[in-house]
Every structure is written in C-alpha cells, then in structure tokens.
Motif scaffolding. Sequence first.
Motif, PDB file in Angstrom:
ATOM      1  N   GLN A  25     -33.755  37.951  25.194  1.00 45.07           N
ATOM      2  CA  GLN A  25     -32.785  37.227  24.379  1.00 45.07           C
ATOM      3  C   GLN A  25     -32.158  38.153  23.340  1.00 45.07           C
ATOM      4  O   GLN A  25     -30.938  38.149  23.146  1.00 45.07           O
ATOM      5  N   LEU A  26     -32.981  38.959  22.692  1.00 41.86           N
ATOM      6  CA  LEU A  26     -32.489  39.891  21.687  1.00 41.86           C
ATOM      7  C   LEU A  26     -31.499  40.875  22.305  1.00 41.86           C
ATOM      8  O   LEU A  26     -30.438  41.147  21.744  1.00 41.86           O
ATOM      9  N   ARG A  27     -31.835  41.399  23.467  1.00 40.79           N
ATOM     10  CA  ARG A  27     -30.953  42.352  24.163  1.00 40.79           C
ATOM     11  C   ARG A  27     -29.613  41.694  24.475  1.00 40.79           C
ATOM     12  O   ARG A  27     -28.560  42.298  24.306  1.00 40.79           O
ATOM     13  N   ARG A  28     -29.631  40.445  24.919  1.00 43.89           N
ATOM     14  CA  ARG A  28     -28.389  39.729  25.239  1.00 43.89           C
ATOM     15  C   ARG A  28     -27.565  39.454  23.979  1.00 43.89           C
ATOM     16  O   ARG A  28     -26.335  39.570  23.998  1.00 43.89           O
ATOM     17  N   LEU A  29     -28.241  39.097  22.884  1.00 45.10           N
ATOM     18  CA  LEU A  29     -27.535  38.848  21.620  1.00 45.10           C
ATOM     19  C   LEU A  29     -26.837  40.104  21.126  1.00 45.10           C
ATOM     20  O   LEU A  29     -25.660  40.078  20.752  1.00 45.10           O
ATOM     21  N   LEU A  30     -27.567  41.208  21.116  1.00 40.87           N
ATOM     22  CA  LEU A  30     -26.988  42.455  20.618  1.00 40.87           C
ATOM     23  C   LEU A  30     -25.912  42.985  21.562  1.00 40.87           C
ATOM     24  O   LEU A  30     -24.908  43.551  21.111  1.00 40.87           O
ATOM     25  N   TRP A  45     -20.561  49.729  14.144  1.00 42.14           N
ATOM     26  CA  TRP A  45     -21.656  48.856  13.724  1.00 42.14           C
ATOM     27  C   TRP A  45     -23.009  49.472  14.003  1.00 42.14           C
ATOM     28  O   TRP A  45     -23.175  50.305  14.888  1.00 42.14           O
ATOM     29  N   GLN A  46     -23.952  49.024  13.212  1.00 42.19           N
ATOM     30  CA  GLN A  46     -25.372  49.310  13.393  1.00 42.19           C
ATOM     31  C   GLN A  46     -26.084  47.978  13.133  1.00 42.19           C
ATOM     32  O   GLN A  46     -25.613  47.176  12.326  1.00 42.19           O
ATOM     33  N   PHE A  47     -27.190  47.747  13.806  1.00 43.12           N
ATOM     34  CA  PHE A  47     -27.927  46.492  13.672  1.00 43.12           C
ATOM     35  C   PHE A  47     -29.379  46.804  13.348  1.00 43.12           C
ATOM     36  O   PHE A  47     -30.001  47.629  14.021  1.00 43.12           O
ATOM     37  N   ILE A  48     -29.905  46.154  12.334  1.00 45.34           N
ATOM     38  CA  ILE A  48     -31.318  46.310  12.004  1.00 45.34           C
ATOM     39  C   ILE A  48     -31.993  44.979  12.298  1.00 45.34           C
ATOM     40  O   ILE A  48     -31.675  43.955  11.679  1.00 45.34           O
ATOM     41  N   VAL A  49     -32.881  45.000  13.272  1.00 44.34           N
ATOM     42  CA  VAL A  49     -33.630  43.805  13.673  1.00 44.34           C
ATOM     43  C   VAL A  49     -34.894  43.760  12.827  1.00 44.34           C
ATOM     44  O   VAL A  49     -35.662  44.727  12.786  1.00 44.34           O
ATOM     45  N   GLN A 100     -19.789  37.158  14.656  1.00 45.63           N
ATOM     46  CA  GLN A 100     -19.413  35.908  15.316  1.00 45.63           C
ATOM     47  C   GLN A 100     -19.853  35.905  16.778  1.00 45.63           C
ATOM     48  O   GLN A 100     -20.344  34.888  17.272  1.00 45.63           O
ATOM     49  N   ASN A 101     -19.688  37.018  17.474  1.00 45.26           N
ATOM     50  CA  ASN A 101     -20.156  37.089  18.862  1.00 45.26           C
ATOM     51  C   ASN A 101     -21.655  36.824  18.936  1.00 45.26           C
ATOM     52  O   ASN A 101     -22.127  36.100  19.813  1.00 45.26           O
ATOM     53  N   LEU A 102     -22.406  37.401  18.010  1.00 41.12           N
ATOM     54  CA  LEU A 102     -23.858  37.208  17.989  1.00 41.12           C
ATOM     55  C   LEU A 102     -24.201  35.734  17.777  1.00 41.12           C
ATOM     56  O   LEU A 102     -25.067  35.188  18.459  1.00 41.12           O
ATOM     57  N   LEU A 103     -23.508  35.075  16.853  1.00 44.22           N
ATOM     58  CA  LEU A 103     -23.763  33.659  16.571  1.00 44.22           C
ATOM     59  C   LEU A 103     -23.494  32.792  17.801  1.00 44.22           C
ATOM     60  O   LEU A 103     -24.284  31.896  18.128  1.00 44.22           O
ATOM     61  N   LEU A 104     -22.387  33.047  18.473  1.00 42.27           N
ATOM     62  CA  LEU A 104     -22.047  32.253  19.655  1.00 42.27           C
ATOM     63  C   LEU A 104     -22.995  32.525  20.813  1.00 42.27           C
ATOM     64  O   LEU A 104     -23.372  31.610  21.537  1.00 42.27           O
ATOM     65  N   ALA A 105     -23.394  33.781  20.967  1.00 39.52           N
ATOM     66  CA  ALA A 105     -24.354  34.115  22.024  1.00 39.52           C
ATOM     67  C   ALA A 105     -25.686  33.416  21.773  1.00 39.52           C
ATOM     68  O   ALA A 105     -26.312  32.896  22.691  1.00 39.52           O
ATOM     69  N   ALA A 106     -26.111  33.390  20.516  1.00 40.29           N
ATOM     70  CA  ALA A 106     -27.363  32.712  20.176  1.00 40.29           C
ATOM     71  C   ALA A 106     -27.272  31.228  20.518  1.00 40.29           C
ATOM     72  O   ALA A 106     -28.201  30.655  21.098  1.00 40.29           O
ATOM     73  N   ARG A 107     -26.151  30.612  20.202  1.00 33.78           N
ATOM     74  CA  ARG A 107     -25.968  29.191  20.540  1.00 33.78           C
ATOM     75  C   ARG A 107     -26.034  28.993  22.050  1.00 33.78           C
ATOM     76  O   ARG A 107     -26.656  28.059  22.537  1.00 33.78           O
ATOM     77  N   GLY A 108     -25.403  29.890  22.782  1.00 37.85           N
ATOM     78  CA  GLY A 108     -25.419  29.811  24.235  1.00 37.85           C
ATOM     79  C   GLY A 108     -26.811  29.942  24.825  1.00 37.85           C
ATOM     80  O   GLY A 108     -27.089  29.407  25.893  1.00 37.85           O
ATOM     81  N   LEU A 109     -27.691  30.643  24.115  1.00 33.88           N
ATOM     82  CA  LEU A 109     -29.081  30.807  24.559  1.00 33.88           C
ATOM     83  C   LEU A 109     -30.000  29.722  24.009  1.00 33.88           C
ATOM     84  O   LEU A 109     -31.210  29.763  24.218  1.00 33.88           O
ATOM     85  N   GLY A 110     -29.439  28.754  23.277  1.00 29.36           N
ATOM     86  CA  GLY A 110     -30.246  27.677  22.719  1.00 29.36           C
ATOM     87  C   GLY A 110     -30.972  28.047  21.440  1.00 29.36           C
ATOM     88  O   GLY A 110     -31.869  27.331  21.000  1.00 29.36           O
ATOM     89  N   LEU A 111     -30.570  29.154  20.816  1.00 32.28           N
ATOM     90  CA  LEU A 111     -31.183  29.581  19.559  1.00 32.28           C
ATOM     91  C   LEU A 111     -30.340  29.091  18.391  1.00 32.28           C
ATOM     92  O   LEU A 111     -29.176  28.727  18.559  1.00 32.28           O
TER      93      LEU A 111
END
Length: 176
Positions: A25-30, A45-49, A100-111
């Motif tokens: 899920q994390l890989r798909r979100l990022l 961009w850089q992302f810190i999980v 915004q892409n991350l937020l929508l992807a999370a919604r699509g994954l049920g998160l």
Amino acid sequence: MELFDAIHTRRSIRKFAPGEVTQEQLRRLLGAAMTAPSAGNAQPWQFIVITDRALLDAVPTFSQYAAMARQAPMGILVCGDLSLEKYPGYWIQDCSAATQNLLLAARGLGLGTVWTGVHPIEERVAGFRKLLNLPDRIMPLSFIVLGHPAQEHRHEDRYKAERVHLNAWPAKDDTR
C-alpha cells in the motif's frame, strides 16, 4: 474504486482504527504521489515515511493540528528538495500536487488521511527540521497522517456555481 467516487468521498480523517499500512500500500501511495505533475518535470519532492511511535507522538508538540498522529500507524512528510527545482518557488505547487495524488490514492485503497499544513508556519517547519534532521535544502510542506479510518467517508456536493466565471470576472463586482 471509481475515480470520481474517490474524489467526492475523500475527507479528512482524524480517527484511526487499529491496523498497519502494508508495504505494498505504501509503495502504491508513494508511486501515485510521484506521478504528480511538476514544473519542468523537475519532480522536486522527497518523502519521509514515519512509523516510529515516538516520532509520531512528538509531532503534535509543535504542530497542534496533527494531534491525530498519536493514534495513526503512519505519517508521511512531503518535502520540496530545493536542489532539484528547475523553476525556483514552484516546489510548493509541485509538492501540493503530489500530496493530493497521495490523498486520492489512499482513498482508493480504503485508507484514511488528513493533510496537515507545515509550510509556511515557521514553528512547524522548524519542528520537523529538528525532529527529522532535515538539511536546509529540504522544505517540509505537508504532513499526511494516515491509516485505517475509524470514521465514514461521505459524499458531499461542494459545487458552487457562483464561484465559476466564464471568460472574465463579472463586470458588476462591488468587492474590488
């Protein structure tokens, strides 16, 4: 999930149920975040999980609107890398699109997610810099708290026709 369902039912989630976010899920979100448009395709961009409980618990001490990080399994700090910019200053738009892409992807994954603002509030920027040892070239923009939602995603029609203008601003505008 159908695209428009994800867009119309995405809401800020501030209550999280137990359960981890998987590596897949994390890989798909990022991956979705990194597919965002950027000025000159710079992708600055850089992302810190963040999954460490002590770090998640520390965030609300300098970012008061991120209190829900204390109950979520994960947070993602979306940052602009100024050394990667082609057009100075556009990192904000680029990283906002990635967010915004991350937020929508999370919604699509049920998160569930909530976007908490960091930049330009200096206390929050400084807090993340210190907490995560960020170099000067890395500018934190948004902190996304995420996990399994413990509240509903509901559709709400937010369309406002009065905010749409065709070809120009209305001639009879008393607010100028």
